[in-house]
Design a protein around this motif. Sequence first.
Motif, PDB file in Angstrom:
ATOM      1  N   LEU A  75       0.858  -1.177   0.000  1.00 13.93           N
ATOM      2  CA  LEU A  75       0.000   0.000   0.000  1.00 13.93           C
ATOM      3  C   LEU A  75       0.900   1.234   0.000  1.00 13.93           C
ATOM      4  O   LEU A  75       1.412   1.657   1.043  1.00 13.93           O
ATOM      5  N   ILE A  76       1.113   1.804  -1.158  1.00 11.00           N
ATOM      6  CA  ILE A  76       2.109   2.860  -1.344  1.00 11.00           C
ATOM      7  C   ILE A  76       1.430   4.221  -1.220  1.00 11.00           C
ATOM      8  O   ILE A  76       0.533   4.560  -1.989  1.00 11.00           O
ATOM      9  N   GLY A  77       1.875   4.977  -0.224  1.00  7.19           N
ATOM     10  CA  GLY A  77       1.218   6.231   0.099  1.00  7.19           C
ATOM     11  C   GLY A  77       0.195   6.074   1.202  1.00  7.19           C
ATOM     12  O   GLY A  77      -0.704   6.898   1.351  1.00  7.19           O
ATOM     13  N   ALA A  78       0.326   5.012   1.999  1.00  5.74           N
ATOM     14  CA  ALA A  78      -0.604   4.749   3.101  1.00  5.74           C
ATOM     15  C   ALA A  78      -0.604   5.917   4.084  1.00  5.74           C
ATOM     16  O   ALA A  78       0.417   6.577   4.295  1.00  5.74           O
ATOM     17  N   THR A  87      -6.467   8.429   4.054  1.00  5.85           N
ATOM     18  CA  THR A  87      -6.663   7.706   5.308  1.00  5.85           C
ATOM     19  C   THR A  87      -7.889   6.802   5.220  1.00  5.85           C
ATOM     20  O   THR A  87      -7.865   5.658   5.664  1.00  5.85           O
ATOM     21  N   GLY A  88      -8.968   7.299   4.632  1.00  2.00           N
ATOM     22  CA  GLY A  88     -10.152   6.477   4.455  1.00  2.00           C
ATOM     23  C   GLY A  88      -9.896   5.296   3.544  1.00  2.00           C
ATOM     24  O   GLY A  88     -10.368   4.177   3.806  1.00  2.00           O
ATOM     25  N   ILE A  89      -9.147   5.532   2.470  1.00  2.00           N
ATOM     26  CA  ILE A  89      -8.807   4.444   1.550  1.00  2.00           C
ATOM     27  C   ILE A  89      -7.920   3.424   2.253  1.00  2.00           C
ATOM     28  O   ILE A  89      -8.106   2.210   2.108  1.00  2.00           O
ATOM     29  N   THR A  90      -6.959   3.911   3.020  1.00  2.00           N
ATOM     30  CA  THR A  90      -6.075   3.012   3.759  1.00  2.00           C
ATOM     31  C   THR A  90      -6.880   2.145   4.717  1.00  2.00           C
ATOM     32  O   THR A  90      -6.668   0.923   4.818  1.00  2.00           O
ATOM     33  N   VAL A 107       3.708   1.470   2.667  1.00  3.53           N
ATOM     34  CA  VAL A 107       4.930   2.125   2.177  1.00  3.53           C
ATOM     35  C   VAL A 107       4.747   3.635   2.318  1.00  3.53           C
ATOM     36  O   VAL A 107       3.798   4.210   1.766  1.00  3.53           O
ATOM     37  N   HIS A 108       5.651   4.256   3.092  1.00  4.08           N
ATOM     38  CA  HIS A 108       5.627   5.715   3.246  1.00  4.08           C
ATOM     39  C   HIS A 108       7.041   6.171   3.591  1.00  4.08           C
ATOM     40  O   HIS A 108       7.699   5.571   4.444  1.00  4.08           O
ATOM     41  N   VAL A 134      -1.029  -1.234  -4.433  1.00  5.76           N
ATOM     42  CA  VAL A 134      -2.051  -0.190  -4.496  1.00  5.76           C
ATOM     43  C   VAL A 134      -1.354   1.157  -4.356  1.00  5.76           C
ATOM     44  O   VAL A 134      -0.674   1.409  -3.358  1.00  5.76           O
ATOM     45  N   LEU A 135      -1.518   2.018  -5.360  1.00  5.03           N
ATOM     46  CA  LEU A 135      -0.757   3.264  -5.440  1.00  5.03           C
ATOM     47  C   LEU A 135      -1.641   4.445  -5.069  1.00  5.03           C
ATOM     48  O   LEU A 135      -2.523   4.849  -5.835  1.00  5.03           O
ATOM     49  N   LEU A 136      -1.412   5.005  -3.881  1.00  4.68           N
ATOM     50  CA  LEU A 136      -2.122   6.206  -3.433  1.00  4.68           C
ATOM     51  C   LEU A 136      -1.204   7.413  -3.578  1.00  4.68           C
ATOM     52  O   LEU A 136      -0.981   8.170  -2.633  1.00  4.68           O
ATOM     53  N   VAL A 137      -0.652   7.597  -4.751  1.00  2.81           N
ATOM     54  CA  VAL A 137       0.297   8.679  -5.000  1.00  2.81           C
ATOM     55  C   VAL A 137      -0.185   9.496  -6.187  1.00  2.81           C
ATOM     56  O   VAL A 137      -0.926   9.001  -7.051  1.00  2.81           O
ATOM     57  N   ARG A 138       0.240  10.759  -6.243  1.00  2.00           N
ATOM     58  CA  ARG A 138      -0.208  11.656  -7.310  1.00  2.00           C
ATOM     59  C   ARG A 138       0.355  11.239  -8.658  1.00  2.00           C
ATOM     60  O   ARG A 138      -0.342  11.317  -9.674  1.00  2.00           O
ATOM     61  N   ASP A 139       1.609  10.817  -8.689  1.00  2.00           N
ATOM     62  CA  ASP A 139       2.244  10.395  -9.938  1.00  2.00           C
ATOM     63  C   ASP A 139       2.652   8.929  -9.817  1.00  2.00           C
ATOM     64  O   ASP A 139       3.668   8.616  -9.203  1.00  2.00           O
TER      65      ASP A 139
END
Length: 222
Positions: A75-78, A87-90, A107-108, A134-139
């Motif tokens: 979980l990248i950008g957790a 945070t809700g997605i995490t 991953v943070h 799972v990518l929670l990052v802008r790019d």
Amino acid sequence: MLGSTYGTLTTNSRHARAVACGQAPGPAVHVHSRHAPGGTAEGMDDVDDVDVSGRPLHSAVPDLDRFFHPESVALIGASDADGRPHTGITRQLLAWTERVGARLHPVHPSRPAVFGIPCVASVAALPEPVDLAVLLVRDPLPVIEELDGNKAKFAFAFASGFAETGPEGAAAQARLAAAARGAGLRLLGPNTNLNAFETFRDDLEGPAIALITQSGHQGRPV
């Protein structure tokens, strides 16, 4: 292959084509060329499953069980910060991985832990190859490139600002797709949501129904 919103999906073991409602299926168009995928000068008696432009009419089917029932997830950008959308997605993904029995690796780069689970600082620091990232990052592009070394099977990108925004976004999306192919993984997204991680009822009797919709906004409540 899928057609328009009002198309009818037809499949068999070799070909898939969408036929508009009310129309009889026409003949499939096949081209054999030594320049097409799989084409050789010696095999001119064979027929390749490609269209007139040389693009394949079907592709290999991935092991989707690794997507829906992974053993390990990055979980990248957790995040567990109050008020942050990630945070809700995490939190939802934590519940989902627990439900499917997956090992979760947040991953943070600066957080030592998220919701009590120790974080690693980067994709390179992941302790094992992951089935799903799972990518929670802008790019997501640099992360997809990093995942090449991890041998991840699938990636899921939430970020928007790609083909839906115009030519520049379309070019960025093409680079992202190329990076996913280069990394040897299947990418769901970008510009998508959590529909794939919903809880589905399994207590209904009777025939099964499959719903394929281009609209998550309409398909999700169904």
